[in-house]
Design a protein around this motif. Structure first.
Motif, PDB file in Angstrom:
ATOM      1  N   SER A  10       0.817  -1.212   0.000  1.00 24.81           N
ATOM      2  CA  SER A  10       0.000   0.000   0.000  1.00 24.81           C
ATOM      3  C   SER A  10       0.848   1.257   0.000  1.00 24.81           C
ATOM      4  N   TRP A  13       1.290   3.987  -4.629  1.00 26.63           N
ATOM      5  CA  TRP A  13       0.595   5.179  -5.079  1.00 26.63           C
ATOM      6  C   TRP A  13       0.033   6.006  -3.936  1.00 26.63           C
ATOM      7  N   SER A  14      -0.589   5.355  -2.991  1.00 19.77           N
ATOM      8  CA  SER A  14      -1.194   6.121  -1.901  1.00 19.77           C
ATOM      9  C   SER A  14      -0.142   6.876  -1.104  1.00 19.77           C
TER      10      SER A  14
END
Length: 182
Positions: A10, A13-14
């Motif tokens: 995770s 991109w986040s």
């Protein structure tokens, strides 16, 4: 494996989006608001103007009264400028320690989203008004009684840009930066 850490992680991109400065998002949103609005106005003026000049060869009387279609297109650019000024006033300086605070991120994203909404609403509005203005010029050259009827439709098309401005202003109301420590 060097590439396996990014698959399913995770933090790709986040994490990248969270690490971009909210001031960058704000600046890009402001640039999109004004830039894409001006693009929509220019495109609409191009569509209307080319038909107006072509139709004026057959009926020179239409030139002056059909300039209102060009003015409607120009209003789209003015909407973008107004919203860009409003969004610019929403920017506030915060201490370096609070740049990535949730309030700062929300403010940056709100200004960014507002700019996107206004820019693309005005792009579509400029195209709409340009196409209707083109039809108005061509119809007026054939039958002058159609001018007012098509102009009313063009006014409704122009309202699309105002709707984008209203939504953008409502969205930018969420842009509250963290309070400065005294």
């Amino acid at each position: 494996m060097p590439g396996s850490a990014m698959v399913g992680d995770s933090s790709s991109w986040s994490r990248a989006l969270v690490k971009i400065s909210p001031y960058t998002f704000s600046a890009v949103g402001i640039a999109i608001a004004i830039g894409v609005s001006v693009l929509g106005a220019a495109w609409g003026i191009y569509i209307t103007g080319s038909s107006l000049i072509g139709a004026a060869i057959k009926a020179p009387r239409i030139t002056s009264k059909n300039l209102i279609s060009v003015i409607f297109c120009e209003a789209v650019a003015i909407y973008g400028v107004i919203v860009a000024i409003i969004l610019q006033t929403k920017l506030e300086s915060v201490p370096t320690a609070q740049i990535y605070a949730p309030e700062s991120l929300r403010a940056g994203y709100a200004i960014f989203a507002s700019g996107i909404i206004v820019g693309f609403a005005n792009l579509v509005c400029g195209l709409c008004v340009g196409i209707i203005g083109s039809s108005c010029a061509l119809s007026d050259a054939q039958n002058s009684s159609l001018f007012v009827k098509i102009l009313v439709i063009e006014i409704f098309g122009s309202a699309l840009g105002l709707f984008g401005v209203i939504v953008g202003i409502i969205m930018s109301a969420q842009a509250t930066w963290p309070a400065k420590a005294v």
